[in-house]
Design a protein around this motif. Structure first.
Motif, PDB file in Angstrom:
ATOM      1  N   GLU A 137       8.261   1.436   3.063  1.00 12.49           N
ATOM      2  CA  GLU A 137       8.400   0.535   4.143  1.00 12.49           C
ATOM      3  C   GLU A 137       7.272  -0.433   4.222  1.00 12.49           C
ATOM      4  O   GLU A 137       7.433  -1.473   4.588  1.00 12.49           O
ATOM      5  N   GLN A 138       6.077   0.209   4.005  1.00 12.75           N
ATOM      6  CA  GLN A 138       4.981  -0.681   4.110  1.00 12.75           C
ATOM      7  C   GLN A 138       5.128  -1.677   3.088  1.00 12.75           C
ATOM      8  O   GLN A 138       4.758  -3.066   3.411  1.00 12.75           O
ATOM      9  N   ASP A 151       2.424  -3.232  10.217  1.00 10.44           N
ATOM     10  CA  ASP A 151       3.112  -3.004   8.820  1.00 10.44           C
ATOM     11  C   ASP A 151       4.532  -2.814   8.525  1.00 10.44           C
ATOM     12  O   ASP A 151       5.208  -2.761   7.771  1.00 10.44           O
ATOM     13  N   HIS A 152       5.265  -2.737   9.845  1.00 13.93           N
ATOM     14  CA  HIS A 152       6.608  -2.467  10.002  1.00 13.93           C
ATOM     15  C   HIS A 152       7.334  -3.873   9.412  1.00 13.93           C
ATOM     16  O   HIS A 152       6.941  -4.782   9.830  1.00 13.93           O
ATOM     17  N   LEU A 206      -2.507  -4.827   6.765  1.00 19.67           N
ATOM     18  CA  LEU A 206      -1.401  -3.912   6.142  1.00 19.67           C
ATOM     19  C   LEU A 206      -2.295  -3.250   5.215  1.00 19.67           C
ATOM     20  O   LEU A 206      -2.833  -3.661   4.055  1.00 19.67           O
ATOM     21  N   PRO A 211       0.529   2.742  -0.746  1.00 19.33           N
ATOM     22  CA  PRO A 211       1.677   2.192  -0.188  1.00 19.33           C
ATOM     23  C   PRO A 211       2.697   3.097  -0.085  1.00 19.33           C
ATOM     24  O   PRO A 211       3.003   3.806  -1.003  1.00 19.33           O
ATOM     25  N   ASN A 257      -4.258   0.783   3.795  1.00 18.10           N
ATOM     26  CA  ASN A 257      -3.631   2.252   3.619  1.00 18.10           C
ATOM     27  C   ASN A 257      -4.236   2.989   4.675  1.00 18.10           C
ATOM     28  O   ASN A 257      -5.095   2.981   5.642  1.00 18.10           O
ATOM     29  N   SER A 258      -3.268   4.272   4.895  1.00 18.12           N
ATOM     30  CA  SER A 258      -3.432   5.072   6.117  1.00 18.12           C
ATOM     31  C   SER A 258      -4.847   5.852   6.161  1.00 18.12           C
ATOM     32  O   SER A 258      -5.057   6.219   7.330  1.00 18.12           O
TER      33      SER A 258
END
Length: 242
Positions: free
Chosen positions: A83-84, A58-59, A34, A80, A36-37
């Motif tokens: 939703e994450q 991470d849903h 989980l 963050p 970061n993008s």
């Protein structure tokens, strides 16, 4: 070695790195990231190159289920979303329930309220390890305001008292990265510290190296626990591997 600000002197520790690397590669641990993008691709590539298997789940409706079957879980607060964050809460709860080791990577804590509150609150949820730079460790311990964004403005030695405090509070392993890395554990009142001389300035010039290290730490923890090896040794091996 002595520890500034500590009531006792930590003992040193040597770790059979080559053995731990072999253990991790044989286990091929499944790491629930989980994260970061910005760093998902490089994190997945590092795990695959090391011999582990990445999964970026991470849903909120899936995170708990996946944490239950993963070898290790990474919670990285670098970017963050609402939703994450919900998924992180679910994954941490599931990891604790199922005995899955999870790693807290408190990216840029101290300067931003949301992530600082999240990471500080999760200290009481049993992270097996905390992996951070010196300024993040100082801020997470409440001893400073953090660094310059994701960059550290403290050296590792200055963060050692904060690392020792966090290790005592969480009962887990705390790793501080920099020109030298230090990994500390407090168990039964005995503090163990292992210094690793393997830093390189180029690591600060490539995006995601620290975040990928957090994921690799989760991989090593999962593999080590499956074979009865200490968490401390697993975290040292992950840092030495990088």
């Amino acid at each position: 070695m002595s520890a500034p600000g500590s009531g006792s002197s930590p003992s040193s520790s040597s770790v059979d790195i080559a053995h731990l690397v072999s253990v991790m590669r044989r286990a091929e641990p499944l790491v629930h990231c989980l994260t970061n993008s910005v760093v998902r691709q490089v994190t997945a590539d590092v795990l695959l190159a090391a011999g582990a298997a990445p999964a970026m789940v991470d849903h909120p409706e899936e995170a708990a289920d996946f944490a239950a079957v993963a070898s290790g879980v990474l919670v990285n607060v670098g970017n963050p979303t609402a939703e994450q964050v919900e998924g992180m809460h679910a994954a941490i709860g599931s990891a604790r329930e199922h005995g899955t080791p999870w790693v807290l990577d408190p990216v840029a804590v101290g300067g931003l309220t949301l992530r600082t509150g999240l990471a500080t609150g999760w200290l009481d949820h049993g992270p097996a390890a905390i992996r951070a730079n010196a300024s993040e460790i100082v801020a997470l311990a409440g001893a400073g305001v953090g660094g310059r964004g994701v960059d550290s403005t403290h050296d590792v030695a200055a963060a050692l008292p904060s690392a020792l405090m966090l290790a005592e509070r969480t009962g887990g392993v705390v790793a501080v990265t920099g020109a030298q890395d230090v990994v500390v554990t407090n168990s039964g009142g005995l503090t163990v510290a292992t210094w690793i001389t393997s830093g390189h300035p180029l690591l600060q010039k490539v995006i995601g190296t620290g975040c990928a290290l957090g994921a690799l730490t989760a991989a090593y923890l999962g593999a080590a626990r499956a074979t009865g090896l200490p968490d401390h040794d697993a975290v040292v091996a992950a840092h030495a591997h990088v």
